[in-house]
Design a protein around this motif. Structure first.
Motif, PDB file in Angstrom:
ATOM      1  N   UNK A 315       0.837  -1.203   0.000  1.00 61.30           N
ATOM      2  CA  UNK A 315       0.000   0.000   0.000  1.00 61.30           C
ATOM      3  C   UNK A 315       0.871   1.251   0.000  1.00 61.30           C
ATOM      4  N   UNK A 316       1.940   1.241   0.801  1.00 57.68           N
ATOM      5  CA  UNK A 316       2.854   2.382   0.821  1.00 57.68           C
ATOM      6  C   UNK A 316       3.510   2.576  -0.540  1.00 57.68           C
ATOM      7  N   UNK A 317       3.914   1.468  -1.180  1.00 54.94           N
ATOM      8  CA  UNK A 317       4.513   1.550  -2.515  1.00 54.94           C
ATOM      9  C   UNK A 317       3.504   2.100  -3.518  1.00 54.94           C
ATOM     10  N   UNK A 318       2.269   1.666  -3.412  1.00 57.95           N
ATOM     11  CA  UNK A 318       1.220   2.142  -4.312  1.00 57.95           C
ATOM     12  C   UNK A 318       0.985   3.638  -4.127  1.00 57.95           C
ATOM     13  N   UNK A 382     -11.070  -1.863   6.193  1.00 60.94           N
ATOM     14  CA  UNK A 382     -10.730  -0.468   5.891  1.00 60.94           C
ATOM     15  C   UNK A 382      -9.605  -0.400   4.855  1.00 60.94           C
ATOM     16  N   UNK A 383      -8.581  -1.233   5.024  1.00 62.13           N
ATOM     17  CA  UNK A 383      -7.467  -1.249   4.083  1.00 62.13           C
ATOM     18  C   UNK A 383      -7.920  -1.708   2.700  1.00 62.13           C
ATOM     19  N   UNK A 384      -8.846  -2.662   2.649  1.00 61.04           N
ATOM     20  CA  UNK A 384      -9.378  -3.125   1.357  1.00 61.04           C
ATOM     21  C   UNK A 384     -10.103  -1.994   0.630  1.00 61.04           C
ATOM     22  N   UNK A 385     -10.854  -1.178   1.371  1.00 67.45           N
ATOM     23  CA  UNK A 385     -11.551  -0.038   0.748  1.00 67.45           C
ATOM     24  C   UNK A 385     -10.545   0.961   0.191  1.00 67.45           C
ATOM     25  N   UNK A 386      -9.470   1.210   0.936  1.00 66.67           N
ATOM     26  CA  UNK A 386      -8.444   2.120   0.437  1.00 66.67           C
ATOM     27  C   UNK A 386      -7.788   1.583  -0.821  1.00 66.67           C
ATOM     28  N   UNK A 387      -7.590   0.277  -0.885  1.00 64.77           N
ATOM     29  CA  UNK A 387      -7.009  -0.327  -2.088  1.00 64.77           C
ATOM     30  C   UNK A 387      -7.942  -0.156  -3.292  1.00 64.77           C
TER      31      UNK A 387
END
Length: 504
Positions: A315-318, A382-387
């Motif tokens: 996620x940080x790389x993205x 929550x992380x899936x929604x951000x992705x």
């Protein structure tokens, strides 16, 4: 002519602000002194907002959609103290609510006039909370001096005002002195027998503490408000060209497209290999097809934290690729290649997140449901929604990434406050008991009062062994007297259900 104060602002206006600050301080000590947080918290936040926004003349900007959104978020979070009893969120909200309130004020009335997605808003909020408030401490005392020394046309009014001021100052002092003398000398105390009995029962320490509370809080409220009215700097505006796109701030940090493509190819090669291997048994684990003959518990424990950590790295790389414009500078095939590589990164991250999520579910089936496991569930969703938002951003630049993430994060935090974590944990553990016959009554009894109605019904119908533990909770509740300021719906519902359980 109305006398003018510092910087040309009418002292009459400052006097009203200071009087309102002390009125707010009186309400503050009445609501919170000696009381737990309850319905008092949302009531005070409404009063505080009314005080901070009562003077429309000094607004720096009209309230925007995000300003109203942040206002609703703050009120909903403060309302949790009247509705729920979860100790985790109550502790977090002690920091979250004031922080969001300060950010809201800095955004709506701040001298810097930063956009709500701009990191400079944090600096502006801190400046108003500390520097611009402290500089008005002398102002508050000047206003109090002005209130007691200003001249009146009629000398009688001036004398009466001074007499009233003297009485106001002498009453607290006389109260303390007389009470101390009565405690020191029994004869003097007898001489005061004509005084109503309630006088002698008033605690000196509490009264003094309340007066100090009101004085200090009143000064702080006034200084914070006046820091917005007179920030001490010129009003500035953010050019519209800067406010249109948050990515305009990243012009100084750009990623070379070839370097970015090489990096993505390298990490994606490893991730694709991992995903291919993962798919051979990821979905078969539910039917007992586990790798290397592992048990459910061993499979659930192995690699869970590592998968979450790798997903966060991805996620940080993205985010780095999207915010530094690694694909924007490329053209033609290279740009399409980078976009494809970013989609592969998102897809692999999704598979890893799902794998970790499935392991957590297996782990809960074996060991039960707890606070930490519930919060990890919520964080992974929550992380899936951000992705998903990031995947949409890869396709189009119309999506404002920072704005979406701020709104989603605030909404997610409010939602997890209101979803009823303790009740869900209790229900899930009860379902697990019905399927496996295994339960941890000690842990269930440690859940907050939000879970008590569910546990009381469960103890009455299916698990009587839980009743002694619930009875201990009832004893604690019945032994703690509270005023209306501390009213909490979860506590009220728990007491009602426990009374039904034991008053058969």
């Amino acid at each position: 002519m109305v006398p003018k104060g510092e910087g040309g602002i009418a002292k009459g206006r400052a006097t009203i602000a200071l009087a309102g600050a002390f009125a707010l301080a009186v309400a503050h000590q009445y609501l919170f002194y000696g009381h737990l947080f309850g319905v008092s918290y949302p009531i005070f936040m409404l009063l505080l907002y009314a005080y901070m926004f009562h003077d429309r003349r000094s607004h720096w900007r009209e309230e925007t959609g995000f300003g109203w959104f942040l206002f609703v978020v703050v009120l909903l979070l403060s309302l949790t103290y009247a509705l729920f009893d979860n100790p985790v969120f109550q502790a977090l909200d002690l920091f979250a609510i004031p922080s969001l309130f300060f950010l809201h004020l800095a955004y709506s009335r701040g001298a810097g006039k930063a956009d709500w997605w701009d990191i400079r808003l944090l600096e502006d909020a801190l400046q108003h909370f500390v520097a611009r408030s402290l500089r008005h401490v002398p102002t508050s005392f000047k206003i109090m001096k002005f209130m007691t020394t200003r001249r009146r046309k009629a000398s009688g009014n001036k004398t009466a005002l001074k007499v009233l001021a003297g009485l106001a100052l002498s009453l607290p002092l006389l109260f303390v002195v007389v009470t101390l003398l009565a405690s020191a000398d029994g004869v003097f105390e007898k001489a005061l027998s004509a005084v109503p009995s309630w006088w002698s029962r008033l605690p000196v320490g509490e009264t003094f503490a309340r007066l100090v509370w009101i004085f200090v809080a009143g000064i702080l409220f006034f200084c914070y408000l006046w820091g917005f009215v007179k920030p001490g700097i010129r009003k500035t505006t953010v050019p519209e060209t800067e406010a249109e796109d948050e990515d305009s701030r990243t012009d100084g940090l750009r990623a070379d497209p070839i370097i970015m493509a090489t990096l993505l190819v390298s990490v994606n090669a490893v991730y694709v290999l991992f995903v291919v291997i993962q798919f051979t048994y990821l979905f078969g684990a539910w039917q007992g097809d586990l790798p290397d003959g592992k048990t459910y518990a061993e499979y659930a424990r192995s690699g869970f934290l590592e998968l979450v950590a790798v997903t966060l790295i991805n996620f940080a790389l993205l985010m780095f690729a999207l915010t530094t414009g690694g694909g924007k500078q490329a053209e033609g095939r290279l740009r399409r290649a980078i976009s494809s590589l970013l989609y592969v990164l998102v897809g692999c991250s999704g598979v890893m997140l799902y794998s970790a999520y499935s392991r957590l579910i297996l782990y809960e089936d074996v060991y039960g449901y707890t606070y930490i496991r519930f919060l990890v569930h919520a964080f992974m969703i929550y992380l899936a929604i951000l992705l998903i938002i990031a995947a949409i951003r890869i396709r189009t630049d119309i999506i404002p990434l920072a704005k979406c993430y701020i709104v989603v994060s605030l909404a997610a935090y409010v939602l997890v406050n209101y979803v009823g974590m303790d009740r869900i944990i209790a229900e899930k553990n009860i379902e697990r008991y019905r399927e496996s016959g295994t339960i941890d009554p000690s842990y269930l009894s440690e859940l907050s009062l939000d879970a008590v109605p569910t546990l009381a019904k469960f103890a009455k119908r299916e698990y009587p062994s839980l009743q002694p533990l619930l009875e201990n909770k009832r004893d604690v509740l019945s032994g703690s007297g509270r005023g209306w300021q501390s009213f909490n719906w979860a506590r009220h519902a728990a007491e009602r259900e426990l009374d039904r359980l034991f008053d058969k």
